[in-house]
Design a protein around this motif. Structure first.
Motif, PDB file in Angstrom:
ATOM      1  N   GLU A  80       0.835  -1.194   0.000  1.00 25.03           N
ATOM      2  CA  GLU A  80       0.000   0.000   0.000  1.00 25.03           C
ATOM      3  C   GLU A  80       0.871   1.246   0.000  1.00 25.03           C
ATOM      4  OE1 GLU A  80      -3.393   2.270   2.757  1.00 25.03           O
ATOM      5  OE2 GLU A  80      -2.682   0.274   3.304  1.00 25.03           O
ATOM      6  N   ILE A  81       0.475   2.222  -0.783  1.00 23.34           N
ATOM      7  CA  ILE A  81       1.121   3.528  -0.820  1.00 23.34           C
ATOM      8  C   ILE A  81       0.040   4.585  -0.639  1.00 23.34           C
ATOM      9  CG2 ILE A  81       2.440   5.184  -2.207  1.00 23.34           C
ATOM     10  CD1 ILE A  81       3.659   2.842  -3.714  1.00 23.34           C
ATOM     11  N   LEU A  82       0.297   5.574   0.200  1.00 15.40           N
ATOM     12  CA  LEU A  82      -0.615   6.696   0.346  1.00 15.40           C
ATOM     13  C   LEU A  82      -0.066   7.887  -0.426  1.00 15.40           C
ATOM     14  CD1 LEU A  82      -3.151   7.985   1.708  1.00 15.40           C
ATOM     15  CD2 LEU A  82      -1.577   8.773   3.511  1.00 15.40           C
ATOM     16  N   VAL A  83      -0.867   8.421  -1.343  1.00 17.03           N
ATOM     17  CA  VAL A  83      -0.513   9.670  -2.013  1.00 17.03           C
ATOM     18  C   VAL A  83      -0.998  10.796  -1.115  1.00 17.03           C
ATOM     19  CG1 VAL A  83      -0.702  11.040  -4.107  1.00 17.03           C
ATOM     20  CG2 VAL A  83      -0.808   8.546  -4.252  1.00 17.03           C
ATOM     21  N   ASN A  84      -0.058  11.496  -0.504  1.00 23.15           N
ATOM     22  CA  ASN A  84      -0.380  12.474   0.537  1.00 23.15           C
ATOM     23  C   ASN A  84      -0.540  13.859  -0.077  1.00 23.15           C
ATOM     24  OD1 ASN A  84      -0.712  13.942   2.846  1.00 23.15           O
ATOM     25  ND2 ASN A  84       1.140  13.224   3.865  1.00 23.15           N
ATOM     26  N   LEU A  85      -1.791  14.215  -0.349  1.00 22.62           N
ATOM     27  CA  LEU A  85      -2.104  15.513  -0.959  1.00 22.62           C
ATOM     28  C   LEU A  85      -3.169  16.243  -0.154  1.00 22.62           C
ATOM     29  CD1 LEU A  85      -2.224  14.376  -4.704  1.00 22.62           C
ATOM     30  CD2 LEU A  85      -0.417  15.733  -3.632  1.00 22.62           C
ATOM     31  N   GLY A  86      -3.086  16.153   1.158  1.00 27.05           N
ATOM     32  CA  GLY A  86      -4.066  16.824   2.009  1.00 27.05           C
ATOM     33  C   GLY A  86      -5.454  16.254   1.791  1.00 27.05           C
ATOM     34  N   LYS A  87      -6.425  17.124   1.501  1.00 25.13           N
ATOM     35  CA  LYS A  87      -7.803  16.674   1.307  1.00 25.13           C
ATOM     36  C   LYS A  87      -7.953  15.795   0.070  1.00 25.13           C
ATOM     37  CE  LYS A  87      -9.284  20.801  -1.273  1.00 25.13           C
ATOM     38  NZ  LYS A  87      -9.413  20.111  -2.565  1.00 25.13           N
ATOM     39  N   ASP A  88      -6.983  15.818  -0.829  1.00 24.33           N
ATOM     40  CA  ASP A  88      -7.048  15.004  -2.043  1.00 24.33           C
ATOM     41  C   ASP A  88      -6.206  13.729  -1.941  1.00 24.33           C
ATOM     42  OD1 ASP A  88      -8.745  16.774  -3.436  1.00 24.33           O
ATOM     43  OD2 ASP A  88      -7.045  18.050  -3.948  1.00 24.33           O
ATOM     44  N   SER A  89      -5.829  13.349  -0.722  1.00 24.22           N
ATOM     45  CA  SER A  89      -5.023  12.141  -0.529  1.00 24.22           C
ATOM     46  C   SER A  89      -5.832  10.891  -0.896  1.00 24.22           C
ATOM     47  CB  SER A  89      -4.564  12.042   0.923  1.00 24.22           C
ATOM     48  OG  SER A  89      -3.747  13.149   1.272  1.00 24.22           O
ATOM     49  N   TYR A  90      -5.124   9.844  -1.281  1.00 26.93           N
ATOM     50  CA  TYR A  90      -5.804   8.588  -1.600  1.00 26.93           C
ATOM     51  C   TYR A  90      -4.814   7.421  -1.506  1.00 26.93           C
ATOM     52  CZ  TYR A  90      -3.776   9.640  -6.212  1.00 26.93           C
ATOM     53  OH  TYR A  90      -2.922   9.968  -7.240  1.00 26.93           O
ATOM     54  N   PRO A  91      -5.348   6.212  -1.242  1.00 26.69           N
ATOM     55  CA  PRO A  91      -4.489   5.034  -1.161  1.00 26.69           C
ATOM     56  C   PRO A  91      -4.355   4.329  -2.501  1.00 26.69           C
ATOM     57  CG  PRO A  91      -6.671   4.467  -0.384  1.00 26.69           C
ATOM     58  CD  PRO A  91      -6.718   5.927  -0.796  1.00 26.69           C
ATOM     59  N   ILE A  92      -3.220   3.673  -2.673  1.00 19.40           N
ATOM     60  CA  ILE A  92      -2.975   2.788  -3.817  1.00 19.40           C
ATOM     61  C   ILE A  92      -2.668   1.412  -3.247  1.00 19.40           C
ATOM     62  CG2 ILE A  92      -1.525   2.339  -5.827  1.00 19.40           C
ATOM     63  CD1 ILE A  92      -0.741   5.361  -5.685  1.00 19.40           C
ATOM     64  N   TYR A  93      -3.403   0.413  -3.691  1.00 19.97           N
ATOM     65  CA  TYR A  93      -3.169  -0.963  -3.244  1.00 19.97           C
ATOM     66  C   TYR A  93      -2.607  -1.767  -4.409  1.00 19.97           C
ATOM     67  CZ  TYR A  93      -6.117   0.320   0.718  1.00 19.97           C
ATOM     68  OH  TYR A  93      -6.646   0.944   1.830  1.00 19.97           O
ATOM     69  N   ILE A  94      -1.567  -2.545  -4.133  1.00 24.09           N
ATOM     70  CA  ILE A  94      -0.937  -3.402  -5.140  1.00 24.09           C
ATOM     71  C   ILE A  94      -0.937  -4.822  -4.579  1.00 24.09           C
ATOM     72  CG2 ILE A  94       1.088  -3.769  -6.599  1.00 24.09           C
ATOM     73  CD1 ILE A  94       1.999  -0.903  -5.700  1.00 24.09           C
ATOM     74  N   GLU A  95      -1.683  -5.710  -5.239  1.00 28.07           N
ATOM     75  CA  GLU A  95      -1.817  -7.064  -4.701  1.00 28.07           C
ATOM     76  C   GLU A  95      -2.339  -7.994  -5.791  1.00 28.07           C
ATOM     77  OE1 GLU A  95      -4.710  -9.229  -1.449  1.00 28.07           O
ATOM     78  OE2 GLU A  95      -4.029  -7.183  -1.027  1.00 28.07           O
ATOM     79  N   ASN A  96      -1.787  -9.205  -5.861  1.00 23.63           N
ATOM     80  CA  ASN A  96      -2.295 -10.185  -6.810  1.00 23.63           C
ATOM     81  C   ASN A  96      -3.737 -10.557  -6.469  1.00 23.63           C
ATOM     82  OD1 ASN A  96       0.026 -10.398  -8.414  1.00 23.63           O
ATOM     83  ND2 ASN A  96       0.940 -11.912  -7.045  1.00 23.63           N
ATOM     84  N   ASN A  97      -4.563 -10.718  -7.507  1.00 23.91           N
ATOM     85  CA  ASN A  97      -5.984 -11.071  -7.374  1.00 23.91           C
ATOM     86  C   ASN A  97      -6.803  -9.992  -6.666  1.00 23.91           C
ATOM     87  OD1 ASN A  97      -5.696 -13.703  -8.627  1.00 23.91           O
ATOM     88  ND2 ASN A  97      -4.661 -14.330  -6.728  1.00 23.91           N
ATOM     89  N   LEU A  98      -6.290  -8.787  -6.634  1.00 23.50           N
ATOM     90  CA  LEU A  98      -6.979  -7.684  -5.965  1.00 23.50           C
ATOM     91  C   LEU A  98      -8.299  -7.344  -6.661  1.00 23.50           C
ATOM     92  CD1 LEU A  98      -6.710  -5.563  -3.686  1.00 23.50           C
ATOM     93  CD2 LEU A  98      -5.541  -4.089  -5.323  1.00 23.50           C
ATOM     94  N   ILE A  99      -8.367  -7.619  -7.945  1.00 22.88           N
ATOM     95  CA  ILE A  99      -9.560  -7.253  -8.698  1.00 22.88           C
ATOM     96  C   ILE A  99     -10.796  -7.979  -8.177  1.00 22.88           C
ATOM     97  CG2 ILE A  99      -9.537  -8.961 -10.590  1.00 22.88           C
ATOM     98  CD1 ILE A  99      -9.747  -6.438 -12.484  1.00 22.88           C
TER      99      ILE A  99
END
Length: 354
Positions: A2-21
């Protein structure tokens, strides 16, 4: 991962995982409490994943979808009325959600639609191509093309969530694996000499597969750090466009029908580095290292166009600020910088075949 894009109110997580779909609905429920979801995809991707995702989501939401033709031609103004009409007919409101399921074309188009429809509604990215997973799904640059050039109309509009499933890459044709590797190599060139070395040592995409998730993570980590420091592409974020100035001009020259984006980036990186070495702006031998790596991953290095024929497109490059063309050059492999100039940079090689 997991990576968090830290942009204050516009922050969001990115998940990278096999079979995540297969876990799409559980992740969406964490960030979305509305009623309707609109899934935008293309005729290559939707038959593979769209129906199962929609069935899963339909247990919790009212779901609608639109399938567009695959290919760069879809990322145009002509597609916008079609998508807007489908959104209206589906009753999508500002409290609803758009899902972009596909590669960079669908991600860019869906993001621009989300940014502009009803002055902005939430969207998430589920990238299904290597290029989109390592690059275009992250950072909030969304756009459509004009006949005069690529991505000339767009916005900065961050997604609420990015779900990356490396397993879906198994359905890609070899050409579009290579396409994504053009962007992966870019990250090694601009900021990660150890990644560049890993790509050299792996020798091919098959050799890279055991460490693919790590490679995706490292590319996104670099992009996240740059985006956090420069979310609106006025400074250091331009470094992410290494090779793209020539690449976009090459793509436009052939009407987006010959080189894919990643292939054009490969050509742009090598040809620009050759020119920079000739002008003593890049460490000697850098172009040869890039050429050798492009060869390992079966990417092109020539477009067979006289550079003078793409100069008009270069003058429309989005990195033009204050009438300066901001080229991204390498000091050496793993270290890049912005070089302010203008199209005169290319005049001395006007007839050079790139």
């Amino acid at each position: 991962m997991e990576i968090l894009v830290n942009l204050g109110k516009d922050s969001y997580p990115i998940y990278i995982e096999n079979n995540l779909i297969s876990q799409t609905s559980s992740h969406i429920q964490k960030i979305f409490s509305g009623k309707r979801i609109f899934l935008l995809s293309d005729d290559n991707v939707y038959p593979l994943y769209g129906a199962s995702i929609q069935e899963d989501l339909s247990h919790f939401y009212e779901c609608h979808h639109l399938i567009l033709p695959h290919g760069e031609a879809t990322k145009s103004f002509q597609s916008l009325p079609v998508v807007y009409e489908a959104l209206i007919n589906s009753g999508i409101s500002r409290s609803d959600l758009i899902i972009a399921l596909g590669g960079g074309v669908i991600g860019d188009l869906a993001g621009y639609v989300a940014a502009s429809y009803l002055r902005g509604i939430d969207f998430i990215q589920i990238p299904t191509s290597l290029l989109a997973q390592v690059d275009s799904s992250v950072g909030g640059k969304v756009a459509v093309d004009l006949p005069q050039g690529k991505n000339l109309v767009g916005a900065f509009y961050q997604p609420k969530l990015v779900l990356i499933d490396p397993e879906v890459l198994s359905t890609l044709s070899p050409r579009f694996i290579k396409d994504g590797m053009g962007e992966v190599i870019k990250y090694g060139c601009i900021q990660d000499a150890s990644l560049f070395q890993l790509l050299e040592e792996s020798g091919s995409f098959e050799g890279l597969k055991p460490r693919l998730m790590e490679v995706i993570f490292r590319c996104i980590q670099i992009k996240t750090q740059v985006v956090e420091a420069d979310p609106f592409d006025k400074g250091q974020r331009m470094l992410l466009n290494f090779g793209h100035t020539l690449a976009h001009a090459i793509e436009q020259f052939y009407g987006y029908k010959r080189e894919s984006h990643g292939e054009a980036v490969a050509i742009g990186m090598y040809q620009l580095t050759c020119l920079a070495e000739e002008k003593c702006l890049t460490q000697p031998g850098s172009a040869e290292k890039i050429l050798n790596l492009l060869s390992l991953y079966e990417l092109p290095h020539k477009a067979t166009i006289p550079i003078g024929q793409v100069l008009p497109a270069l003058s429309l490059d989005k990195k033009m600020l204050h009438n300066q063309l901001n080229l991204v050059l390498l000091k050496s492999i793993g270290e890049s910088y912005i070089y302010p100039t203008d199209t005169e940079f290319f005049q001395s090689v006007y007839n050079k075949i790139i």
